[in-house]
Design a protein around this motif. Sequence first.
Motif, PDB file in Angstrom:
ATOM      1  N   SER A 289       0.823  -1.206   0.000  1.00  0.00           N
ATOM      2  CA  SER A 289       0.000   0.000   0.000  1.00  0.00           C
ATOM      3  C   SER A 289       0.860   1.260   0.000  1.00  0.00           C
ATOM      4  O   SER A 289       0.577   2.227  -0.724  1.00  0.00           O
ATOM      5  CB  SER A 289      -0.931  -0.008   1.214  1.00  0.00           C
ATOM      6  OG  SER A 289      -1.837  -1.087   1.156  1.00  0.00           O
ATOM      7  N   ALA A 290       1.916   1.263   0.811  1.00  0.00           N
ATOM      8  CA  ALA A 290       2.804   2.424   0.868  1.00  0.00           C
ATOM      9  C   ALA A 290       3.507   2.641  -0.468  1.00  0.00           C
ATOM     10  O   ALA A 290       3.639   3.783  -0.941  1.00  0.00           O
ATOM     11  CB  ALA A 290       3.821   2.248   1.983  1.00  0.00           C
ATOM     12  N   SER A 291       3.945   1.568  -1.081  1.00  0.00           N
ATOM     13  CA  SER A 291       4.617   1.683  -2.385  1.00  0.00           C
ATOM     14  C   SER A 291       3.679   2.270  -3.423  1.00  0.00           C
ATOM     15  O   SER A 291       4.066   3.137  -4.223  1.00  0.00           O
ATOM     16  CB  SER A 291       5.114   0.308  -2.837  1.00  0.00           C
ATOM     17  OG  SER A 291       6.070  -0.214  -1.934  1.00  0.00           O
ATOM     18  N   TRP A 294       2.983   6.052  -2.754  1.00  0.00           N
ATOM     19  CA  TRP A 294       4.128   6.878  -3.153  1.00  0.00           C
ATOM     20  C   TRP A 294       4.271   6.928  -4.675  1.00  0.00           C
ATOM     21  O   TRP A 294       4.504   7.990  -5.256  1.00  0.00           O
ATOM     22  CB  TRP A 294       5.403   6.352  -2.518  1.00  0.00           C
ATOM     23  CG  TRP A 294       6.590   7.236  -2.776  1.00  0.00           C
ATOM     24  CD1 TRP A 294       7.648   6.981  -3.584  1.00  0.00           C
ATOM     25  CD2 TRP A 294       6.812   8.532  -2.221  1.00  0.00           C
ATOM     26  NE1 TRP A 294       8.524   8.033  -3.570  1.00  0.00           N
ATOM     27  CE2 TRP A 294       8.039   9.004  -2.748  1.00  0.00           C
ATOM     28  CE3 TRP A 294       6.093   9.340  -1.341  1.00  0.00           C
ATOM     29  CZ2 TRP A 294       8.564  10.250  -2.418  1.00  0.00           C
ATOM     30  CZ3 TRP A 294       6.615  10.582  -1.010  1.00  0.00           C
ATOM     31  CH2 TRP A 294       7.837  11.026  -1.542  1.00  0.00           C
ATOM     32  N   TRP A 310      -4.955   4.595  -3.360  1.00  0.00           N
ATOM     33  CA  TRP A 310      -3.505   4.557  -3.524  1.00  0.00           C
ATOM     34  C   TRP A 310      -3.076   3.852  -4.803  1.00  0.00           C
ATOM     35  O   TRP A 310      -1.969   4.068  -5.286  1.00  0.00           O
ATOM     36  CB  TRP A 310      -2.879   3.876  -2.308  1.00  0.00           C
ATOM     37  CG  TRP A 310      -3.093   4.641  -1.043  1.00  0.00           C
ATOM     38  CD1 TRP A 310      -3.191   5.991  -0.912  1.00  0.00           C
ATOM     39  CD2 TRP A 310      -3.238   4.110   0.275  1.00  0.00           C
ATOM     40  NE1 TRP A 310      -3.377   6.344   0.405  1.00  0.00           N
ATOM     41  CE2 TRP A 310      -3.410   5.194   1.166  1.00  0.00           C
ATOM     42  CE3 TRP A 310      -3.217   2.807   0.813  1.00  0.00           C
ATOM     43  CZ2 TRP A 310      -3.579   5.035   2.538  1.00  0.00           C
ATOM     44  CZ3 TRP A 310      -3.389   2.638   2.171  1.00  0.00           C
ATOM     45  CH2 TRP A 310      -3.566   3.733   3.026  1.00  0.00           C
ATOM     46  N   VAL A 338       0.307   5.590   6.076  1.00  0.00           N
ATOM     47  CA  VAL A 338       0.772   4.333   5.497  1.00  0.00           C
ATOM     48  C   VAL A 338       2.272   4.378   5.241  1.00  0.00           C
ATOM     49  O   VAL A 338       2.971   3.366   5.388  1.00  0.00           O
ATOM     50  CB  VAL A 338      -0.024   3.975   4.217  1.00  0.00           C
ATOM     51  CG1 VAL A 338       0.337   4.867   3.039  1.00  0.00           C
ATOM     52  CG2 VAL A 338       0.181   2.502   3.867  1.00  0.00           C
ATOM     53  N   LEU A 339       2.803   5.552   4.893  1.00  0.00           N
ATOM     54  CA  LEU A 339       4.250   5.662   4.700  1.00  0.00           C
ATOM     55  C   LEU A 339       4.994   5.501   6.025  1.00  0.00           C
ATOM     56  O   LEU A 339       6.048   4.839   6.085  1.00  0.00           O
ATOM     57  CB  LEU A 339       4.595   7.000   4.058  1.00  0.00           C
ATOM     58  CG  LEU A 339       4.157   7.172   2.604  1.00  0.00           C
ATOM     59  CD1 LEU A 339       4.506   8.568   2.114  1.00  0.00           C
ATOM     60  CD2 LEU A 339       4.786   6.133   1.711  1.00  0.00           C
ATOM     61  N   GLU A 340       4.470   6.107   7.090  1.00  0.00           N
ATOM     62  CA  GLU A 340       5.103   5.929   8.406  1.00  0.00           C
ATOM     63  C   GLU A 340       5.008   4.476   8.868  1.00  0.00           C
ATOM     64  O   GLU A 340       5.942   3.953   9.486  1.00  0.00           O
ATOM     65  CB  GLU A 340       4.450   6.857   9.437  1.00  0.00           C
ATOM     66  CG  GLU A 340       4.672   8.337   9.210  1.00  0.00           C
ATOM     67  CD  GLU A 340       6.086   8.811   9.532  1.00  0.00           C
ATOM     68  OE1 GLU A 340       6.947   7.973   9.896  1.00  0.00           O
ATOM     69  OE2 GLU A 340       6.329  10.031   9.408  1.00  0.00           O
ATOM     70  N   ALA A 342       5.013   1.814   6.937  1.00  0.00           N
ATOM     71  CA  ALA A 342       6.023   1.074   6.191  1.00  0.00           C
ATOM     72  C   ALA A 342       7.433   1.403   6.690  1.00  0.00           C
ATOM     73  O   ALA A 342       8.296   0.520   6.779  1.00  0.00           O
ATOM     74  CB  ALA A 342       5.902   1.390   4.703  1.00  0.00           C
TER      75      ALA A 342
END
Length: 350
Positions: A289-291, A294, A310, A338-340, A342
């Motif tokens: 999800s983070a990938s 981004w 996303w 979600v980035l934090e 990951a």
Amino acid sequence: MVARHLRRVWALPGTRLGVAGWPQSIGNRLHVHWNYWWQAHLLDCLVDAQERQPNAARAGTIRGLVRGVRVRNFGAWTNDYYDDIAWLGLALMRAHDCEDVPVTRAMTAIAAQLRAGWTDHGGGGIWWRRKDLFKNVPANGPAAILFARWSTRGGERADPQRARSVTEWMSQVLVDPATGLLWDGVYVEEDGSIRDVVKVIYTYCQGVYLGACVELAEGDTSGVWIERAERTIGAVAAHLNDDDVLRGRGGGDGGLFAGILARYLAQAALRLPTSSPAAATARGLVVGSASAAWRNRALARSGPLFGPEWSQPARVPRTAGHRRAERDLSVQLAGWMVLEAAALLERSTG
């Protein structure tokens, strides 16, 4: 996020609050519509960032946001919504752990109101809001997590049992036996009987139930909470993602839902037994999800901007009247969250 969304509350020094939309309208700048529970998640994200890379400016922002919430709430820490106050309580505890923000008075008020929110209507559980006839996972999940955590920080002796009782109520009343996912909630009659079960599936509900099970698994020898956490992760993997990317729920409050699930999937990946296949599944969902978030970001003033889905490219809103979900603070917080999540998993593996 700080450049686009944070402003003083009514120009008062030492205060900060998240503006609900960007580009900002006049009403946004004045915090006319301020979304109490979005501020709790903004505080959580600031703490995430401070734990990852401490700096003095962010420490000041954390304290300013805590002051800002109280100022905009007219000197009070609570409101009529049990889910709102549970979220703020969880964020305040983390702010205290990270930056020694004083929270005893706030937590005493929040915990007392949550304890009073339990009744036997519908078999148990905490109300969604005062003077209502609805009980749901979005209120009971974060309340259970709060009871479990606050019990080790100054809460009451009975708080761990409250956490178990609240989570057991969700397990017995709101788990869909066909999928293992959590339904939203129940409407009850004044005599305590259940009038209707709201069988809507939200990613948010899976996240907070999972978070409660992970908290209760600590020190538990029965294995029941680990089993329920693993079942929930499996259900999410089977039904609520596409190619390891969690599904969004548009803007508004729904903009936060996938981010909340990502936060608690990351906690599960870190805290479930390393031998559990579900821990690896949770990790894969967070990283995937983070990938995607981004990869599909848009470039806006002051930095990246995320979309409500996303898996799809984000688009930049041009004016305050441009009704795109990307305007909403909630959507941007979910991308940050979600980035934090990951990044936390990445740090945990060295």
